[in-house]
Design a protein around this motif. Structure first.
Motif, PDB file in Angstrom:
ATOM      1  N   ARG A  76     -13.441 -14.210   7.538  1.00  0.00           N
ATOM      2  CA  ARG A  76     -13.543 -15.044   6.336  1.00  0.00           C
ATOM      3  C   ARG A  76     -14.165 -14.342   5.134  1.00  0.00           C
ATOM      4  NH1 ARG A  76     -15.748 -20.855   8.732  1.00  0.00           N
ATOM      5  NH2 ARG A  76     -14.023 -21.223  10.207  1.00  0.00           N
ATOM      6  N   HIS A  77     -14.842 -13.255   5.339  1.00  0.00           N
ATOM      7  CA  HIS A  77     -15.556 -12.581   4.241  1.00  0.00           C
ATOM      8  C   HIS A  77     -15.127 -11.114   4.174  1.00  0.00           C
ATOM      9  CE1 HIS A  77     -18.223 -16.092   3.947  1.00  0.00           C
ATOM     10  NE2 HIS A  77     -18.325 -16.033   5.263  1.00  0.00           N
ATOM     11  N   ARG A  78     -13.851 -10.919   3.934  1.00  0.00           N
ATOM     12  CA  ARG A  78     -13.335  -9.551   3.900  1.00  0.00           C
ATOM     13  C   ARG A  78     -13.855  -8.776   2.700  1.00  0.00           C
ATOM     14  NH1 ARG A  78      -6.950 -10.235   5.760  1.00  0.00           N
ATOM     15  NH2 ARG A  78      -7.410 -11.161   7.825  1.00  0.00           N
ATOM     16  N   ALA A  79     -14.062  -9.458   1.590  1.00  0.00           N
ATOM     17  CA  ALA A  79     -14.589  -8.753   0.412  1.00  0.00           C
ATOM     18  C   ALA A  79     -15.996  -8.217   0.689  1.00  0.00           C
ATOM     19  CB  ALA A  79     -14.609  -9.692  -0.796  1.00  0.00           C
ATOM     20  N   SER A  80     -16.818  -9.020   1.336  1.00  0.00           N
ATOM     21  CA  SER A  80     -18.154  -8.559   1.702  1.00  0.00           C
ATOM     22  C   SER A  80     -18.082  -7.440   2.722  1.00  0.00           C
ATOM     23  CB  SER A  80     -18.986  -9.717   2.264  1.00  0.00           C
ATOM     24  OG  SER A  80     -19.192 -10.710   1.273  1.00  0.00           O
ATOM     25  N   MET A  81     -17.145  -7.519   3.643  1.00  0.00           N
ATOM     26  CA  MET A  81     -16.984  -6.464   4.631  1.00  0.00           C
ATOM     27  C   MET A  81     -16.621  -5.148   3.956  1.00  0.00           C
ATOM     28  SD  MET A  81     -14.262  -6.179   7.786  1.00  0.00           S
ATOM     29  CE  MET A  81     -12.949  -5.837   6.610  1.00  0.00           C
ATOM     30  N   LEU A  82     -15.692  -5.180   2.998  1.00  0.00           N
ATOM     31  CA  LEU A  82     -15.303  -3.963   2.293  1.00  0.00           C
ATOM     32  C   LEU A  82     -16.457  -3.407   1.458  1.00  0.00           C
ATOM     33  CD1 LEU A  82     -11.685  -4.956   1.159  1.00  0.00           C
ATOM     34  CD2 LEU A  82     -12.355  -3.469   3.069  1.00  0.00           C
ATOM     35  N   PHE A  83     -17.226  -4.299   0.861  1.00  0.00           N
ATOM     36  CA  PHE A  83     -18.381  -3.848   0.081  1.00  0.00           C
ATOM     37  C   PHE A  83     -19.419  -3.166   0.969  1.00  0.00           C
ATOM     38  CE2 PHE A  83     -22.681  -4.663  -1.508  1.00  0.00           C
ATOM     39  CZ  PHE A  83     -22.620  -4.014  -2.731  1.00  0.00           C
ATOM     40  N   LEU A  84     -19.688  -3.753   2.119  1.00  0.00           N
ATOM     41  CA  LEU A  84     -20.657  -3.158   3.035  1.00  0.00           C
ATOM     42  C   LEU A  84     -20.148  -1.838   3.601  1.00  0.00           C
ATOM     43  CD1 LEU A  84     -22.040  -6.240   4.978  1.00  0.00           C
ATOM     44  CD2 LEU A  84     -22.897  -5.164   2.904  1.00  0.00           C
ATOM     45  N   MET A  85     -18.866  -1.728   3.833  1.00  0.00           N
ATOM     46  CA  MET A  85     -18.312  -0.463   4.296  1.00  0.00           C
ATOM     47  C   MET A  85     -18.460   0.620   3.238  1.00  0.00           C
ATOM     48  SD  MET A  85     -14.869  -1.788   6.286  1.00  0.00           S
ATOM     49  CE  MET A  85     -14.311  -0.109   6.619  1.00  0.00           C
ATOM     50  N   ALA A  86     -18.232   0.250   1.973  1.00  0.00           N
ATOM     51  CA  ALA A  86     -18.433   1.214   0.891  1.00  0.00           C
ATOM     52  C   ALA A  86     -19.899   1.609   0.759  1.00  0.00           C
ATOM     53  CB  ALA A  86     -17.908   0.632  -0.421  1.00  0.00           C
ATOM     54  N   ALA A  87     -20.793   0.623   0.909  1.00  0.00           N
ATOM     55  CA  ALA A  87     -22.222   0.931   0.839  1.00  0.00           C
ATOM     56  C   ALA A  87     -22.653   1.838   1.986  1.00  0.00           C
ATOM     57  CB  ALA A  87     -23.029  -0.364   0.866  1.00  0.00           C
ATOM     58  N   SER A  88     -22.097   1.617   3.167  1.00  0.00           N
ATOM     59  CA  SER A  88     -22.434   2.481   4.297  1.00  0.00           C
ATOM     60  C   SER A  88     -21.922   3.902   4.086  1.00  0.00           C
ATOM     61  CB  SER A  88     -21.856   1.897   5.590  1.00  0.00           C
ATOM     62  OG  SER A  88     -20.437   1.855   5.521  1.00  0.00           O
ATOM     63  N   LYS A  89     -20.777   4.051   3.442  1.00  0.00           N
ATOM     64  CA  LYS A  89     -20.292   5.401   3.135  1.00  0.00           C
ATOM     65  C   LYS A  89     -21.224   6.109   2.155  1.00  0.00           C
ATOM     66  CE  LYS A  89     -15.385   4.599   4.047  1.00  0.00           C
ATOM     67  NZ  LYS A  89     -14.009   4.580   3.466  1.00  0.00           N
ATOM     68  N   GLY A  90     -21.764   5.351   1.185  1.00  0.00           N
ATOM     69  CA  GLY A  90     -22.745   5.948   0.285  1.00  0.00           C
ATOM     70  C   GLY A  90     -24.002   6.389   1.020  1.00  0.00           C
TER      71      GLY A  90
END
Length: 207
Positions: A76-90
């Motif tokens: 249900r929260h794919r946008a948050s999932m993508l944001f957290l994945m980007a933050a983890s890459k940083g």
């Protein structure tokens, strides 16, 4: 360009194989075999083992919790999932920079590890609160905490550093031998020094 193409593909394959090997080593260290798990003899030993394992495998436990959180956000929260994945890459990029430049004053002082970790946690909590996904975080913690606690309580740490005790014993034996040699040398030096003094004193008494 044609020569650069195969070289870039080869480098990408080398990086992928290296990351795969490191992942296998990390997984083998985390759960090598069934014999690496056993119950502690008493509650005190279990507590000591748990604390040590929490320090040793904190990166593995963080990955487990992070994977559970991302999995809970996927429906249900794919946008948050993508944001957290980007933050983890940083965050991974910051770790790679620390390894590449271990003596960098910018990374060690200005961008301190604690500061980066605090900013990362604040971003994660702010995003989850904005998306209304804080229950997902609680669900991930509730699902991952038993796994972490069971692993920390039953994982035996004797095989994490094989040969460490032997090397420590060898080092201690070498230090004892070296200290014994120094004492012997000092005694020999003292005999050499006191020998002529005694002989000279005897000769003076006879004269």
């Amino acid at each position: 360009m044609s020569a650069d193409g195969p070289g870039a593909v080869r480098r990408a394959l080398d990086r992928a194989s290296a990351s795969l090997r490191s992942g296998r080593r990390a997984l083998a260290r985390f759960a090598p075999r069934p014999s690496a798990f056993s119950a502690a003899p008493d509650a005190e030993a279990a507590a000591v083992r748990s604390v040590r394992n929490l320090r040793t495998f904190r990166a593995h436990y963080a990955v487990i919790q992070w994977a559970l959180l991302l999995a809970s956000l996927a429906p249900r929260h794919r946008a948050s999932m993508l944001f957290l994945m980007a933050a983890s890459k940083g965050l991974l990029l910051y770790g790679a920079l620390l390894r590449a430049f271990p003596a960098s004053a910018l990374l060690r002082r200005l961008l301190d590890r604690r500061l980066v970790a605090a900013v990362f946690v604040a971003l994660v909590l702010a995003d989850l609160a904005a998306a209304g996904a804080l229950p997902n975080l609680l669900f991930a913690l509730a699902a991952g905490a038993p796994v972490v606690l069971l692993h920390a309580a039953f994982r035996v740490r004797d095989d994490l550093e094989p040969g460490a005790a032997a090397s420590a014993d060898n080092g201690a034996g070498g230090e004892e031998e070296e200290a014994t040699g120094v004492v012997v040398e000092k005694k020999e030096d003292g005999d050499m020094e006191t020998g002529p003094t005694r002989r000279s004193a005897t000769a003076a008494a006879k004269s």
